[in-house]
Design an enzyme around this catalytic site. Structure first.
Site, PDB file in Angstrom:
ATOM      1  N   THR A  97       1.009  -1.225   0.018  1.00 29.91           N
ATOM      2  CA  THR A  97      -0.072   0.003  -0.042  1.00 29.91           C
ATOM      3  C   THR A  97       0.880   1.153   0.000  1.00 29.91           C
ATOM      4  O   THR A  97       1.629   1.502   0.861  1.00 29.91           O
ATOM      5  CB  THR A  97      -0.988   0.061   1.162  1.00 29.91           C
ATOM      6  OG1 THR A  97      -1.776  -1.037   1.213  1.00 29.91           O
ATOM      7  CG2 THR A  97      -1.825   1.479   1.457  1.00 29.91           C
ATOM      8  N   LYS A 172      -7.001   1.451  -3.149  1.00 30.63           N
ATOM      9  CA  LYS A 172      -6.603   1.069  -1.724  1.00 30.63           C
ATOM     10  C   LYS A 172      -6.726   2.031  -0.610  1.00 30.63           C
ATOM     11  O   LYS A 172      -7.206   1.785   0.525  1.00 30.63           O
ATOM     12  CB  LYS A 172      -5.259   0.577  -1.755  1.00 30.63           C
ATOM     13  CG  LYS A 172      -4.831  -0.098  -0.298  1.00 30.63           C
ATOM     14  CD  LYS A 172      -5.560  -1.250   0.035  1.00 30.63           C
ATOM     15  CE  LYS A 172      -5.045  -1.823   1.343  1.00 30.63           C
ATOM     16  NZ  LYS A 172      -3.952  -2.654   1.462  1.00 30.63           N
ATOM     17  N   LYS A 240       0.554   4.884   8.397  1.00 31.95           N
ATOM     18  CA  LYS A 240       1.193   5.438   7.250  1.00 31.95           C
ATOM     19  C   LYS A 240       0.071   5.448   6.106  1.00 31.95           C
ATOM     20  O   LYS A 240       0.307   6.450   5.313  1.00 31.95           O
ATOM     21  CB  LYS A 240       2.291   4.121   6.822  1.00 31.95           C
ATOM     22  CG  LYS A 240       2.750   4.320   5.352  1.00 31.95           C
ATOM     23  CD  LYS A 240       2.358   3.583   4.352  1.00 31.95           C
ATOM     24  CE  LYS A 240       2.460   2.102   4.563  1.00 31.95           C
ATOM     25  NZ  LYS A 240       1.924   1.307   3.558  1.00 31.95           N
TER      26      LYS A 240
END
Length: 288
Positions: A97, A172, A240
């Site tokens: 990701t 995503k 993140k």
């Protein structure tokens, strides 16, 4: 048909994916910064490489699943990176990701070398990886994606082409926004139910299959009740991902207050030492 595959990053999810590839009869070479995390895979028939570049030599497909965007860039573009050795005509597939803008950069760099690049982040956590039921969100050239469809089906059951390079990563981000914000609802429901004196296992029987149902409620809420906070997906990694989504949203002049709140809560948990735990450890914000 057997393919020569490299897999860079054999962590919680990557190791399970490699096992599926080996079981399907493919030749797999693995690399991980921590070599010990590849020992079981080598015992199952995988080959070890000392660098991403070495792993990429003479491969049909090179998969990557590493931690952060900076790791992705290093793995692809560094001195010992994939693009140093990957052959023209090979396909690189980043399942990390990461940043949509970085996916586009790698696509361009790879194309200059005659290499096909796909961004294909996944969802489903450790359970989906073990069961081979991951959702895969794919960006890149459609014909190239189609050419590896059968390989993706080795470990994924919901494989959807989203568009040009970077589209998989944007998709995503949509996924992570739902997960990060949705976990607040899961944890608050558990905290509320416990305070009300309810038997939460029974509560889950009622609400998991109704309008409140979600993957997190069905799979992570039971872990919370069992005291299992081990990672299917790390808190440090959801922080993140939230950061990437917020940055991308700002570029599009979009404000996401729910996601901002989720970031604040997860950062608080990381500061309390839960960064290596799963996202379900958010319950610790509410219940000790």
């Amino acid at each position: 048909m057997e393919k020569k595959i490299a897999f860079i990053g054999t962590g919680v999810m990557g190791a399970s994916i490699v096992k599926h590839l080996l079981k399907a009869g493919h030749s797999v070479t693995v690399y991980n910064r921590t070599k010990s995390k590849t020992e079981e895979l080598v015992s199952l028939g995988a080959k070890w490489a000392s660098t991403p570049a070495e792993a990429s030599v003479d491969k049909d497909i090179i998969f990557t699943m590493v931690g952060y965007p900076k790791d992705v860039e290093e793995v692809y573009c560094g001195k010992e990176g994939i693009l140093q050795e990957a052959a023209p005509g090979s396909i690189v597939v980043d399942m990390t990701t990461s940043e949509p803008t970085l996916a586009k950069k790698i696509y361009k760099r790879a194309k200059e070398n005659g290499i096909h690049s796909i961004d294909a982040p996944v969802s489903g956590g450790d359970i989906g990886a073990k069961n081979g039921t991951l959702s895969i969100m794919v960006g890149g050239d459609h014909d190239i994606v189609q050419s590896i469809q059968s390989i993706l089906e080795t470990f994924g059951t919901n494989i959807v082409y989203q568009g040009e390079a970077g589209a998989g990563q944007h998709t995503k981000m949509c996924n992570q926004i739902v997960i990060a914000s949705g976990m607040i609802g899961v944890c608050e429901a558990i905290a509320y139910g416990l305070k009300a004196g309810l038997t939460m296992e029974e509560v889950l029987k009622s609400i998991s299959s109704g309008a409140a149902g979600s993957w997190s409620l069905s799979n992570l809420a039971p872990r919370i009740l069992q005291g299992d906070l081990e990672p299917g997906f790390y808190i440090k990694h959801i922080i993140k991902d939230i950061g990437i989504a917020i940055d991308e949203a700002e570029r599009m002049n979009l404000t996401l207050p729910g996601l901002q709140l989720a970031k604040e809560l997860y950062v608080t948990l990381q500061e309390q030492g839960y960064g290596e735990k799963g996202t379900q450890a958010l319950i610790k914000y509410y219940v000790e």
